[in-house]
Write a protein that holds these residues in place. Structure first.
Motif, PDB file in Angstrom:
ATOM      1  N   GLU A 111       0.834  -1.099   0.004  1.00  0.00           N
ATOM      2  CA  GLU A 111       0.091  -0.149   0.040  1.00  0.00           C
ATOM      3  C   GLU A 111       0.736   1.352  -0.026  1.00  0.00           C
ATOM      4  O   GLU A 111       0.575   2.227  -0.822  1.00  0.00           O
ATOM      5  N   SER A 112       1.918   1.323   0.736  1.00  0.00           N
ATOM      6  CA  SER A 112       2.769   2.407   0.740  1.00  0.00           C
ATOM      7  C   SER A 112       3.302   2.690  -0.526  1.00  0.00           C
ATOM      8  O   SER A 112       3.539   3.916  -1.041  1.00  0.00           O
ATOM      9  N   GLU A 113       3.886   1.689  -1.361  1.00  0.00           N
ATOM     10  CA  GLU A 113       4.164   1.981  -2.602  1.00  0.00           C
ATOM     11  C   GLU A 113       3.263   2.363  -3.547  1.00  0.00           C
ATOM     12  O   GLU A 113       3.254   3.339  -4.482  1.00  0.00           O
ATOM     13  N   PHE A 114       2.141   1.679  -3.370  1.00  0.00           N
ATOM     14  CA  PHE A 114       0.841   2.197  -4.430  1.00  0.00           C
ATOM     15  C   PHE A 114       0.473   3.688  -4.113  1.00  0.00           C
ATOM     16  O   PHE A 114       0.341   4.452  -5.139  1.00  0.00           O
ATOM     17  N   SER A 134       5.592   6.036 -11.868  1.00  0.00           N
ATOM     18  CA  SER A 134       4.468   6.587 -12.296  1.00  0.00           C
ATOM     19  C   SER A 134       3.181   6.093 -12.273  1.00  0.00           C
ATOM     20  O   SER A 134       2.047   6.368 -12.603  1.00  0.00           O
ATOM     21  N   VAL A 135       3.273   4.557 -12.567  1.00  0.00           N
ATOM     22  CA  VAL A 135       2.045   3.364 -12.664  1.00  0.00           C
ATOM     23  C   VAL A 135       2.072   2.648 -12.020  1.00  0.00           C
ATOM     24  O   VAL A 135       3.223   1.855 -11.322  1.00  0.00           O
ATOM     25  N   PRO A 136       0.861   2.395 -11.334  1.00  0.00           N
ATOM     26  CA  PRO A 136       0.958   1.457 -10.275  1.00  0.00           C
ATOM     27  C   PRO A 136       0.997  -0.397 -10.546  1.00  0.00           C
ATOM     28  O   PRO A 136       0.520  -0.620 -11.926  1.00  0.00           O
ATOM     29  N   ILE A 182      -8.027   4.925 -10.792  1.00  0.00           N
ATOM     30  CA  ILE A 182      -8.122   5.550 -12.292  1.00  0.00           C
ATOM     31  C   ILE A 182      -8.088   6.988 -12.596  1.00  0.00           C
ATOM     32  O   ILE A 182      -7.514   7.639 -13.393  1.00  0.00           O
ATOM     33  N   ALA A 183      -8.498   7.546 -11.360  1.00  0.00           N
ATOM     34  CA  ALA A 183      -8.710   9.157 -11.564  1.00  0.00           C
ATOM     35  C   ALA A 183      -7.141   9.530 -11.825  1.00  0.00           C
ATOM     36  O   ALA A 183      -6.845  10.582 -12.406  1.00  0.00           O
ATOM     37  N   ARG A 184      -6.495   9.164 -10.662  1.00  0.00           N
ATOM     38  CA  ARG A 184      -4.966   9.660 -10.479  1.00  0.00           C
ATOM     39  C   ARG A 184      -4.208   9.230 -11.705  1.00  0.00           C
ATOM     40  O   ARG A 184      -3.220   9.691 -11.981  1.00  0.00           O
ATOM     41  N   THR A 185      -4.299   7.925 -12.213  1.00  0.00           N
ATOM     42  CA  THR A 185      -3.443   7.449 -13.094  1.00  0.00           C
ATOM     43  C   THR A 185      -3.934   8.143 -14.735  1.00  0.00           C
ATOM     44  O   THR A 185      -3.090   8.579 -15.401  1.00  0.00           O
ATOM     45  N   TRP A 186      -5.155   8.247 -15.020  1.00  0.00           N
ATOM     46  CA  TRP A 186      -5.572   8.655 -16.243  1.00  0.00           C
ATOM     47  C   TRP A 186      -6.057   9.997 -16.204  1.00  0.00           C
ATOM     48  O   TRP A 186      -6.530  10.635 -17.471  1.00  0.00           O
ATOM     49  N   VAL A 334       4.137   7.889 -19.683  1.00  0.00           N
ATOM     50  CA  VAL A 334       5.380   7.990 -20.499  1.00  0.00           C
ATOM     51  C   VAL A 334       6.593   8.158 -19.380  1.00  0.00           C
ATOM     52  O   VAL A 334       7.649   7.823 -19.944  1.00  0.00           O
ATOM     53  N   GLN A 335       6.125   8.596 -18.248  1.00  0.00           N
ATOM     54  CA  GLN A 335       7.378   8.467 -17.296  1.00  0.00           C
ATOM     55  C   GLN A 335       7.799   7.132 -16.934  1.00  0.00           C
ATOM     56  O   GLN A 335       8.967   6.766 -16.788  1.00  0.00           O
ATOM     57  N   TRP A 336       6.730   6.246 -16.926  1.00  0.00           N
ATOM     58  CA  TRP A 336       7.221   4.586 -16.945  1.00  0.00           C
ATOM     59  C   TRP A 336       8.111   4.387 -17.719  1.00  0.00           C
ATOM     60  O   TRP A 336       8.964   3.626 -17.596  1.00  0.00           O
TER      61      TRP A 336
END
Length: 466
Positions: A111-114, A134-136, A182-186, A334-336
């Motif tokens: 969870e902390s990494e997520f 940048s992506v889980p 979803i909101a934070r990633t996309w 793109v950071q990933w």
């Protein structure tokens, strides 16, 4: 000169069913030159030549394979563990993690990494430094699976045939807040996001993280495994080629001559900066892609023709497959893509218009600003060591009958051929202007779309392997 197979085989047995003209192609021939190494840089503005490949994130490439001497005991341990069946995309993430693309991550995120990934696009290491993330990279389970895990501290991860893939140790189970993810990633929760529909919407309401121990390297048995070089294997290849700079180009589309112009011009620029042997990592994405993207096997066949036709120099080009699934999450994703290439030894990354982007799922516009990807990469935490090379705009120059860099002073001389237009031409078996794509590569694209032509009953067949 060695054949393509001789450098890309992970084992000495070539698959006879792929690349029937394998012996005539040269994706990565070896160079017998004295060893040189590529530069690192402390800042993007002050490049300097130095004597070693760029360090992986965290200073060490983290591979997660079980030692050969410990496999039997690990297999016996797994017999008594709760089992979680992996989806195809889950298995792709095991592949990514196991080879160190996400170094220094040691398994599916706790969870902390997520939370750090969602809210900071980075992970804080024990020494206080940061690496980009940048992506889980997470594994979802449902209520029934959570109940079966119970109080166990480890679980066995199995494939669709119930064969053991890995063991996940010191596990942590936590809530899968899908809307937040979803909101934070996309940056949107609009319906119709391909990766969301494929792997999140119907996933379980829990995430399970822990340290991963992978039994054997992931194999797909699709005739392309020999092109899936790990970060360690790529670093070895760059050393053999005496690369003193490595510049990475990711794509999930066929290569046209505009792409080739960008790549060859990048090498020219690096030579002018003082590098002696910059090597291109042409790195098509090989994990999940949306249904209307050209399948990997066809893209690899097209890339083969690009090198056969001399559009790119095979002596300074390494072609390999990046195993990550595609999110289509624009500046976040793109950071990933850039971070993973650091772990493979690249210190330059070519970025273009709307990287990792897609059309808005509900509206007739791009989901992301076309320039934000390259701007974000230039500022992203944890990517300071990576030199970002923004695309110049390339278009078809009607006065020269070839792809060239766009000159706004004579805009009327240029023709922009979009991906949509390119696909429409290929579907209709029409030829693009001479000089847009090498003939062999274009024929592969036409053959792919012909394979999708409706059959007599009007149904469109599923894409077939090249």
């Amino acid at each position: 000169m060695a054949t393509m197979a001789s450098l890309h085989l992970k084992n000495p047995i070539a698959n006879p069913h792929s690349f029937q003209k394998l012996r005539k192609t040269h994706f990565t021939p070896p160079l017998n030159l004295p060893i040189r190494h590529h530069p690192t840089s402390k800042t993007r503005s002050a490049l300097r030549i130095s004597g070693s490949l760029i360090d992986p994130d965290g200073g060490k490439l983290v591979e997660l394979f079980v030692k050969e001497s410990e496999k039997d005991s690990k297999l016996n341990q797994a017999l008594n563990l709760p089992k979680i069946k992996l989806s195809t995309i889950d298995l792709q993430w095991v592949h990514v993690l196991s080879e160190g693309w996400a170094s220094p991550l040691k398994g599916f995120m706790r969870e902390s990494e997520f939370l750090q990934t969602l809210h900071f696009n980075s992970l804080r290491l024990e020494n206080g430094s940061f690496v980009n993330m940048s992506v889980p990279i997470v594994l979802a389970i449902d209520d029934a699976q959570k109940q079966r895990v119970g109080s166990s501290s480890s679980v066995a991860l199995v494939d669709e045939n119930d064969d053991l893939v890995a063991v996940l140790n010191d596990i942590e189970i936590y809530k899968h807040n899908k809307e937040e993810r979803i909101a934070r990633t996309w940056g949107t929760t609009a319906p119709g996001l391909p990766y969301v529909d494929e792997t999140i919407t119907n996933a379980g309401n829990w995430l399970i993280g822990g340290d991963l121990e992978v039994i054997n390297p992931v194999q797909y048995n699709d005739g392309l495994d020999r092109f899936r070089l790990s970060p360690a294997q790529l670093r070895d290849e760059f050393e053999k080629r005496n690369a003193d700079a490595v510049f990475a180009f990711q794509l999930r589309n066929p290569v046209h001559n505009g792409h080739a112009l960008l790549m060859t011009d990048t090498r020219r620029r690096l030579l002018e900066m003082g590098y002696k042997n910059p090597v291109l990592l042409l790195h098509p994405l090989g994990g999940y892609t949306k249904a209307d993207d050209v399948p990997l096997s066809w893209r690899m066949k097209q890339h083969e023709k690009v090198l056969e036709d001399g559009v790119l120099d095979p002596e300074t080009t390494v072609v390999s497959i990046f195993p990550s699934p595609m999110h289509y999450a624009g500046p976040t994703e793109v950071q990933w893509h850039a971070k993973a290439r650091i772990n493979a030894g690249a210190n330059f990354y070519i970025v273009g218009r709307d990287p990792a982007g897609m059309g808005h799922p509900l509206e007739k516009r791009d989901l992301y600003d076309a320039d934000h990807g390259k701007k974000v990469l230039s500022m992203a935490p944890g990517l300071e060591r990576l030199n970002i090379l923004p695309f110049k705009v390339a278009a078809y120059d009607k006065t020269q009958n070839k792809m060239a860099f766009f000159d706004p002073s004579r805009a009327q001389d240029f023709l922009f051929i979009s991906g949509t237009k390119m696909r429409a031409l290929a579907k209709n078996r029409e030829n693009p202007p001479d000089g847009f794509m090498c003939p062999g590569g274009w024929k592969v694209l036409v053959d792919y779309y012909e394979s999708l032509a409706p059959v007599e009953n009007g149904r469109v067949p599923e894409p077939v392997a090249a």
